[in-house]
Structure formats: structure tokens, C-alpha cells
Design a protein around this motif. Structure first.
Motif, PDB file in Angstrom:
ATOM      1  N   ALA A  39    -131.333  23.497  11.284  1.00  0.00           N
ATOM      2  CA  ALA A  39    -131.869  24.446  10.295  1.00  0.00           C
ATOM      3  C   ALA A  39    -132.315  25.734  10.968  1.00  0.00           C
ATOM      4  N   SER A  90    -129.287  27.659  12.093  1.00  0.00           N
ATOM      5  CA  SER A  90    -128.636  28.258  10.923  1.00  0.00           C
ATOM      6  C   SER A  90    -129.391  29.480  10.430  1.00  0.00           C
ATOM      7  N   LEU A  91    -130.718  29.407  10.442  1.00  0.00           N
ATOM      8  CA  LEU A  91    -131.517  30.553  10.008  1.00  0.00           C
ATOM      9  C   LEU A  91    -131.246  31.778  10.876  1.00  0.00           C
ATOM     10  N   GLN A 149    -126.840  32.246  10.792  1.00  0.00           N
ATOM     11  CA  GLN A 149    -126.198  32.443   9.490  1.00  0.00           C
ATOM     12  C   GLN A 149    -127.239  32.633   8.386  1.00  0.00           C
ATOM     13  N   PRO A 150    -127.960  33.738   8.412  1.00  0.00           N
ATOM     14  CA  PRO A 150    -129.002  33.918   7.394  1.00  0.00           C
ATOM     15  C   PRO A 150    -128.451  33.945   5.970  1.00  0.00           C
ATOM     16  N   SER A 198    -128.001  30.467   4.866  1.00  0.00           N
ATOM     17  CA  SER A 198    -129.322  29.866   4.643  1.00  0.00           C
ATOM     18  C   SER A 198    -129.900  30.303   3.304  1.00  0.00           C
ATOM     19  N   TRP A 199    -129.736  31.614   2.971  1.00  0.00           N
ATOM     20  CA  TRP A 199    -130.172  32.106   1.665  1.00  0.00           C
ATOM     21  C   TRP A 199    -129.467  31.321   0.555  1.00  0.00           C
ATOM     22  N   TYR A 218    -128.029  28.337   0.655  1.00  0.00           N
ATOM     23  CA  TYR A 218    -128.458  26.936   0.620  1.00  0.00           C
ATOM     24  C   TYR A 218    -129.826  26.799  -0.044  1.00  0.00           C
ATOM     25  N   LEU A 219    -130.791  27.602   0.418  1.00  0.00           N
ATOM     26  CA  LEU A 219    -132.138  27.507  -0.142  1.00  0.00           C
ATOM     27  C   LEU A 219    -132.161  27.924  -1.615  1.00  0.00           C
ATOM     28  N   TRP A 267    -137.724  33.076   6.412  1.00  0.00           N
ATOM     29  CA  TRP A 267    -138.437  32.167   7.310  1.00  0.00           C
ATOM     30  C   TRP A 267    -139.615  31.496   6.609  1.00  0.00           C
ATOM     31  N   ALA A 277    -138.105  28.873   4.318  1.00  0.00           N
ATOM     32  CA  ALA A 277    -137.608  27.757   5.140  1.00  0.00           C
ATOM     33  C   ALA A 277    -138.771  26.921   5.680  1.00  0.00           C
TER      34      ALA A 277
END
Length: 185
Positions: free
Chosen positions: A35, A38-39, A42-43, A46-47, A49-50, A69, A72
Motif C-alpha cells: 500500500a 502504491s501510494l 501510483q498515486p 491509489s485514488w 482504489y480508495l 496520505w 490512506a
């Protein structure tokens, strides 16, 4: 004095329990490491996914790394509680493996596990509410959201957590009575 069948069975369960907990801790460390990587790497993913996880993909709002952040971090709070439970369980199984069942340390570890499990529900509920608010706070009127969710898993965590805490309190009382009885002999 020969060891009882129950003691041997407890030692076997404790050994398998330690193996399972170590495996779960390794998986948890791997997931959290992935995680974080990935943050950083690949921000945008991550956006996405979240956003899907909190069901706000359609109204994500302005993006910045601090916000990512924070969200996350909120998302990982239950994983951190899970890590505390696993680490505490590892020590508990080690005590059981050594035959130390009715000790103050066992009571303390059971109580910690129970309260962490109990805390998972409110942390999950509040975390979701805060994360959704952060996601959509800067949006224009009509595109902001507040979400409060309670699942059956939250109810189970609360009930089982309280059962474990109650059992630890009963064990603590039994230990106190045993010490009191020893002083009369």
C-alpha cells in the motif's frame, strides 16, 4: 507427574496458533508495504482504489498528496488494530505453549485483544465517515457526501471483543481467589 491430554492438546493448538499468527503478520506487513509503495509509485491508482473502497469514485474532489496520505492512513487504522491483536496473540500462544494459562500476563493479553477487537467497529465506522468527508469536502454544494456505515462484522467485533474482555475479567477474579486461597494453606 505426566502431562495431561489437555495440556498436550493446548501445546499443539498453541504451536499451530503461533504459525498462523506469524503467517498473518507477514501477510499484513506485505499488504501495508504494498500500500505504501502504491501510494508513492501510483498515486492515481491509489485514488481510484480508495474512491471505489469508500464508494465516492464519482465525486472524488480535488486531489493532493496530503489528502491521499491522510485517507490512506485512516483506511489502515483497522489493519493497525489487527496487527496489535496478532502481535498480542503471538505472545498469548507462546504463554499457552509453555503451559502458562492462568497468569496475569495471560489475562492482560486477553483483555488487550478483546478491547482492540471491540475498538475495530467504532474505528471502522468513524474512519469511513471521516474519509468520505475528506474526499468530498472541497467539492461544490451537492457533490459533498457524508457516509456512516455499520455492518454485521462490526456487530460481531463488538460482541466477541466484549466476550473476550469479560472472560479476561473472570480469569483475573479466579487468579485473585486462587492467591487468596493459597494464603490460607
Amino acid at each position: 507427574m505426566p502431562e495431561s491430554h489437555d495440556h498436550n492438546r493446548l501445546a499443539r493448538i498453541a504451536r499451530w496458533g503461533r504459525i498462523c499468527v506469524i503467517g498473518a503478520l507477514l501477510i499484513l506487513v506485505g499488504v501495508l508495504s504494498y500500500a505504501v509503495i502504491s501510494l508513492v509509485a501510483q498515486p492515481d491508482a491509489s485514488w481510484a482504489y480508495l474512491g471505489e473502497e469508500y464508494e465516492v469514485s464519482d465525486v472524488l474532489g480535488p486531489r493532493n498528496s496530503a489528502k491521499l496520505w491522510i485517507i490512506a492512513g485512516i483506511h489502515s487504522l483497522t489493519d493497525i488494530l489487527g496487527g496489535v491483536i496478532l502481535w498480542t496473540a503471538l505472545g498469548l500462544f507462546a504463554l499457552f505453549g509453555r503451559g502458562q494459562v492462568f497468569t496475569e500476563e495471560t489475562v492482560s493479553r486477553l483483555r488487550r485483544i478483546g478491547w482492540c477487537l471491540f475498538a475495530m467497529a467504532p474505528v471502522s465506522i468513524l474512519g469511513q465517515t471521516i474519509a468520505v468527508a475528506i474526499f468530498t469536502f472541497a467539492n461544490e454544494a451537492g457533490a459533498r457526501r457524508v457516509s456512516v456505515g455499520f455492518s454485521d462484522t462490526d456487530a460481531y467485533a463488538i460482541v466477541v471483543g466484549l466476550i473476550i474482555v469479560a472472560a479476561s475479567l473472570a480469569m483475573a477474579e479466579a487468579l485473585r481467589l486462587a492467591r487468596e486461597n493459597e494464603s490460607f494453606v
